[in-house]
Every structure is written in structure tokens, then in C-alpha cells.
Design a protein around this motif. Structure first.
Motif, mmCIF file in Angstrom:
data_model
loop_
_atom_site.group_PDB
_atom_site.id
_atom_site.type_symbol
_atom_site.label_atom_id
_atom_site.label_comp_id
_atom_site.label_asym_id
_atom_site.label_seq_id
_atom_site.Cartn_x
_atom_site.Cartn_y
_atom_site.Cartn_z
ATOM 1 N N ASP A 22 8.906 17.235 -16.571
ATOM 2 C CA ASP A 22 7.710 17.563 -17.064
ATOM 3 C C ASP A 22 6.745 16.368 -17.407
ATOM 4 O O ASP A 22 7.532 15.317 -18.447
ATOM 5 N N SER A 23 5.864 15.929 -16.776
ATOM 6 C CA SER A 23 5.200 14.670 -17.107
ATOM 7 C C SER A 23 4.882 14.373 -18.382
ATOM 8 O O SER A 23 4.927 13.462 -19.156
ATOM 9 N N GLU A 26 7.689 13.915 -20.718
ATOM 10 C CA GLU A 26 8.172 12.445 -20.672
ATOM 11 C C GLU A 26 7.170 11.535 -21.335
ATOM 12 O O GLU A 26 7.805 10.619 -21.720
ATOM 13 N N ARG A 27 6.050 11.750 -21.156
ATOM 14 C CA ARG A 27 4.852 11.038 -21.678
ATOM 15 C C ARG A 27 4.936 10.820 -23.325
ATOM 16 O O ARG A 27 5.008 9.898 -23.974
#
Length: 222
Positions: A22-23, A26-27
Motif C-alpha cells: 500500500d503506497s 508506506e508513504r
């Protein structure tokens, strides 16, 4: 192979198999680290557990005590129906600003309200504003105040509500009655309150993994 290494590798295995990349999440972790926030967010497996507990409960109104950068907040918000809301309390203004940006970037702004100020100051305001009762409460803030957070949680929870508290094992120090660590003593007082509180049923889960040796208390209000 040391236990810590095994725990981390097992965590990575379960994350790879059960939690799709899940970007946005993660961000959040990257932004929090870059901003110098303490790296004390729940692990992805623990975030998914919070998400699933909220889903199982069918939660619509969630209280989170301790926002940090909003990582666990986003997990909880994603479990909500369209008309659901997370009210999350954060003592540090700079942390709250980072969390609000992270929550917006993750597409959860409409489901989250970040309330800035020490929780013991803002909890009475929540009661006065009629935001409660809550059907799920997650306690993950300063551990010496956990006994007070529990008392407020019981006051603000609806019957059948789930109350979850993080970091209750403290690398096993929770059993050290002579500990000089005020966080350990706060958890011990919290557990004693649960032991003697007839309005709630509880259990504890020890956890190991990327966050070391710790655990959750999970309770249901009668």
C-alpha cells in the motif's frame, strides 16, 4: 539465528502474504521518519488487526487516544462505513499537523478529525460536545496515564464497545512490580483496574515481531 531476526522475518512473511503493498501507508511511515517522529507506529500486521477488529465490530464511531503521524488512524478509518468517523487525540501540535497531511494524502480526511491537546484536557470536551458514545476505542498514548484513559474510555463507550490498548507487555517488564519505569507502573495500574472492573471483560495478547516483544489488551464493555 536470534529471536529478533526470526520475529522480523516472520513478520515480513505474513506482511508479504496477507497485506498487499500500500503506497499510501508506506508513504506515511516514510514521512514520519523524515520528520523525526518516534518510530513507534504499530506494525503493518498490527494495523491490519485494528482494521479487522473495527470491521468485525461494524464500528462507526471510533476514538483513538494517541495519533502520532496518523498511521494507525488511517487503518481504523479505512474500516469505517461511509458515515463513520475517527476522532483521534494528539498532544503534540507538530505531530498533529503531520498526521493531518498524511490522513489527507491517504484519502481519509472526511472520516477523521484530529483533536490537538493533552488527552486528559480534550476528553472532557468530547463528552460535552456529545461526540460519544464510541463503539471502538484505541489507547496508544503516554502509558503513565493509561489508568485515566481507561476511566474515560468506560465513560465514553457504548455497551458492547471494544477497547484496545497497545504496548502492555513492555518487553516483559509488566510483571516487574518494583520497576522504576513510570510507563510500566502505568500499565500495571491499568491492568489492576481491568481486574477489578465489573463493567468490562478483557484478555491480553503477547506479540513479537518488528516491534519487538510487546502486546495488546483487548476488552469488551458489557
Amino acid at each position: 539465528m536470534g529471536n529478533d531476526l526470526i520475529w522480523n522475518e516472520v513478520d515480513e512473511y505474513f506482511i508479504e502474504k496477507l497485506i498487499p503493498f500500500d503506497s499510501a501507508l508506506e508513504r506515511v511511515l516514510h514521512v514520519n521518519k523524515e520528520a523525526g517522529l518516534p518510530e513507534i507506529d504499530v506494525a503493518p500486521t498490527q494495523g491490519k488487526l485494528l482494521y479487522l477488529l473495527a470491521k468485525i465490530k461494524g464500528a462507526k464511531n471510533i476514538l483513538e487516544i494517541g495519533t502520532l503521524g496518523g498511521y494507525s488512524t488511517i487503518w481504523l478509518a479505512r474500516a469505517l462505513p461511509e458515515d463513520g468517523k475517527v476522532y483521534t487525540l494528539e498532544a503534540e501540535e507538530e505531530h498533529a499537523k503531520i498526521a493531518e497531511r498524511n490522513i489527507k494524502q491517504a484519502g481519509c480526511r472526511d472520516k477523521v478529525e484530529v483533536i490537538v491537546g493533552k488527552a486528559l484536557d480534550t476528553l472532557p470536551n468530547i463528552k460535552e460536545k456529545g461526540i460519544a458514545p464510541f463503539d471502538l476505542i484505541f489507547i496508544d498514548a503516554d502509558k503513565p496515564n493509561n489508568p485515566y484513559y481507561l476511566k474515560w474510555a468506560l465513560e465514553l463507550a457504548m455497551p458492547g464497545a471494544i477497547i484496545i490498548a497497545d504496548n502492555v507487555v513492555r518487553d516483559g517488564e509488566v510483571i516487574n512490580e518494583t520497576s522504576e519505569d513510570e510507563r510500566v507502573q502505568g500499565i500495571r495500574q491499568f491492568i489492576s483496574l481491568l481486574e477489578n472492573e465489573p463493567r468490562i471483560e478483557s484478555t491480553a495478547l503477547q506479540t513479537v515481531g518488528s516491534k519487538g516483544y510487546d502486546g495488546f489488551v483487548i476488552s469488551v464493555v458489557k
